[in-house]
Design a protein around this motif. Structure first.
Motif, PDB file in Angstrom:
ATOM      1  N   GLU A 105      98.422  10.188 -21.765  1.00  0.00           N
ATOM      2  CA  GLU A 105      99.426   9.317 -21.152  1.00  0.00           C
ATOM      3  C   GLU A 105      99.233   9.211 -19.644  1.00  0.00           C
ATOM      4  O   GLU A 105      99.319   8.117 -19.074  1.00  0.00           O
ATOM      5  CB  GLU A 105     100.840   9.841 -21.449  1.00  0.00           C
ATOM      6  N   VAL A 106      98.961  10.337 -18.994  1.00  0.00           N
ATOM      7  CA  VAL A 106      98.772  10.333 -17.544  1.00  0.00           C
ATOM      8  C   VAL A 106      97.518   9.548 -17.172  1.00  0.00           C
ATOM      9  O   VAL A 106      97.537   8.723 -16.253  1.00  0.00           O
ATOM     10  CB  VAL A 106      98.723  11.771 -16.979  1.00  0.00           C
ATOM     11  N   GLN A 112      96.114   2.230 -14.307  1.00  0.00           N
ATOM     12  CA  GLN A 112      96.797   0.997 -13.923  1.00  0.00           C
ATOM     13  C   GLN A 112      97.076   0.930 -12.419  1.00  0.00           C
ATOM     14  O   GLN A 112      97.392  -0.140 -11.901  1.00  0.00           O
ATOM     15  CB  GLN A 112      98.110   0.863 -14.686  1.00  0.00           C
ATOM     16  N   VAL A 113      96.956   2.077 -11.721  1.00  0.00           N
ATOM     17  CA  VAL A 113      97.225   2.099 -10.286  1.00  0.00           C
ATOM     18  C   VAL A 113      96.231   1.174  -9.586  1.00  0.00           C
ATOM     19  O   VAL A 113      95.036   1.243  -9.804  1.00  0.00           O
ATOM     20  CB  VAL A 113      97.132   3.537  -9.719  1.00  0.00           C
ATOM     21  N   GLY A 114      96.742   0.308  -8.747  1.00  0.00           N
ATOM     22  CA  GLY A 114      95.906  -0.649  -8.034  1.00  0.00           C
ATOM     23  C   GLY A 114      95.751  -1.960  -8.767  1.00  0.00           C
ATOM     24  O   GLY A 114      95.366  -2.964  -8.182  1.00  0.00           O
ATOM     25  N   GLU A 115      96.052  -1.967 -10.061  1.00  0.00           N
ATOM     26  CA  GLU A 115      95.919  -3.191 -10.843  1.00  0.00           C
ATOM     27  C   GLU A 115      97.269  -3.755 -11.251  1.00  0.00           C
ATOM     28  O   GLU A 115      97.416  -4.948 -11.418  1.00  0.00           O
ATOM     29  CB  GLU A 115      95.073  -2.921 -12.098  1.00  0.00           C
ATOM     30  N   GLU A 116      98.244  -2.869 -11.439  1.00  0.00           N
ATOM     31  CA  GLU A 116      99.554  -3.307 -11.905  1.00  0.00           C
ATOM     32  C   GLU A 116     100.618  -2.858 -10.911  1.00  0.00           C
ATOM     33  O   GLU A 116     100.689  -1.672 -10.563  1.00  0.00           O
ATOM     34  CB  GLU A 116      99.838  -2.691 -13.278  1.00  0.00           C
ATOM     35  N   PRO A 117     101.438  -3.785 -10.436  1.00  0.00           N
ATOM     36  CA  PRO A 117     102.496  -3.397  -9.503  1.00  0.00           C
ATOM     37  C   PRO A 117     103.445  -2.388 -10.156  1.00  0.00           C
ATOM     38  O   PRO A 117     103.783  -2.507 -11.323  1.00  0.00           O
ATOM     39  CB  PRO A 117     103.235  -4.708  -9.215  1.00  0.00           C
ATOM     40  N   ALA A 119     102.795   0.725 -10.832  1.00  0.00           N
ATOM     41  CA  ALA A 119     102.125   1.735 -11.656  1.00  0.00           C
ATOM     42  C   ALA A 119     102.325   3.141 -11.092  1.00  0.00           C
ATOM     43  O   ALA A 119     102.450   4.096 -11.857  1.00  0.00           O
ATOM     44  CB  ALA A 119     100.639   1.422 -11.791  1.00  0.00           C
ATOM     45  N   ILE A 120     102.380   3.266  -9.773  1.00  0.00           N
ATOM     46  CA  ILE A 120     102.591   4.590  -9.176  1.00  0.00           C
ATOM     47  C   ILE A 120     103.979   5.101  -9.539  1.00  0.00           C
ATOM     48  O   ILE A 120     104.153   6.282  -9.866  1.00  0.00           O
ATOM     49  CB  ILE A 120     102.372   4.557  -7.655  1.00  0.00           C
ATOM     50  N   ASP A 121     104.973   4.212  -9.511  1.00  0.00           N
ATOM     51  CA  ASP A 121     106.324   4.612  -9.902  1.00  0.00           C
ATOM     52  C   ASP A 121     106.377   5.002 -11.375  1.00  0.00           C
ATOM     53  O   ASP A 121     107.063   5.950 -11.753  1.00  0.00           O
ATOM     54  CB  ASP A 121     107.319   3.494  -9.609  1.00  0.00           C
ATOM     55  N   LYS A 122     105.646   4.276 -12.235  1.00  0.00           N
ATOM     56  CA  LYS A 122     105.580   4.620 -13.658  1.00  0.00           C
ATOM     57  C   LYS A 122     104.938   5.989 -13.842  1.00  0.00           C
ATOM     58  O   LYS A 122     105.379   6.794 -14.669  1.00  0.00           O
ATOM     59  CB  LYS A 122     104.785   3.574 -14.439  1.00  0.00           C
ATOM     60  N   LEU A 123     103.891   6.251 -13.082  1.00  0.00           N
ATOM     61  CA  LEU A 123     103.205   7.535 -13.154  1.00  0.00           C
ATOM     62  C   LEU A 123     104.135   8.658 -12.721  1.00  0.00           C
ATOM     63  O   LEU A 123     104.209   9.701 -13.378  1.00  0.00           O
ATOM     64  CB  LEU A 123     101.948   7.505 -12.275  1.00  0.00           C
TER      65      LEU A 123
END
Length: 169
Positions: A105-106, A112-117, A119-123
């Motif tokens: 999952e991680v 997705q970081v850098g590709e999807e707005p 994504a860092i918050d989701k992580l």
């Protein structure tokens, strides 16, 4: 593929410090579109929007955290002993199958970081959820609650009272 070949941090445009002094508006407009490199003698400076720089710093910070988390998870899967007070010692709450699920999952979210707005918050939320689960697993109160055997009492059907009255006039 090399990391820098996949995502170029700086634009190809090099601007001299003299050009920056002569045409600051044009240089700033260009920097709004993509990062530029300003050169002075043998020094190089990056000019990019503050929000973009915040993203890069945040991504680097999360990269370090993700690497440490996955490293501890793999070590636990291999049977290594981890200090429970270590930053990711809470991962000891999970068995090997759960650790494999966490790692998958991680890694999936991190890609997705850098590709999807966002994504860092989701992580961050994902790691937080796993941490909260570990706290719940280690909680003696919750363990007692889940292990208590409760005598179930079946509910009976409610008795319907008649609301009509037979009255004479």
């Amino acid at each position: 593929m090399l990391i820098w070949a996949k995502s170029n941090v700086y634009g190809d445009e090099l601007i001299t410090a003299t050009e920056l002094n002569r045409q600051p508006g044009r240089v700033l407009d260009r920097a709004r579109e993509c990062p530029v490199t300003i050169t002075r003698n043998d020094e190089y400076f990056a000019l990019l929007p503050r929000e973009q720089m915040r993203f890069w710093v945040q991504a680097a910070t999360f990269s370090k955290a993700v690497f440490e988390l996955i490293n501890v998870a793999y070590r636990l899967r291999l049977g290594d002993q981890i200090d429970p007070n270590a930053p990711y010692g809470w991962l000891k709450a999970f068995d090997a199958e759960e650790l494999s699920e966490l790692i998958a999952e991680v890694e999936s979210t991190f890609q997705q970081v850098g590709e999807e707005p966002g994504a860092i918050d989701k992580l961050d939320a994902l790691i937080h959820e796993w941490h909260e689960s570990a706290i719940a697993i280690f909680s003696p109160e919750l363990a007692a609650t889940f292990s208590d055997e409760v005598d179930e009492v079946l509910l009976t059907q409610p008795i319907a009272e008649s609301t009509t009255s037979s009255g004479k006039m």
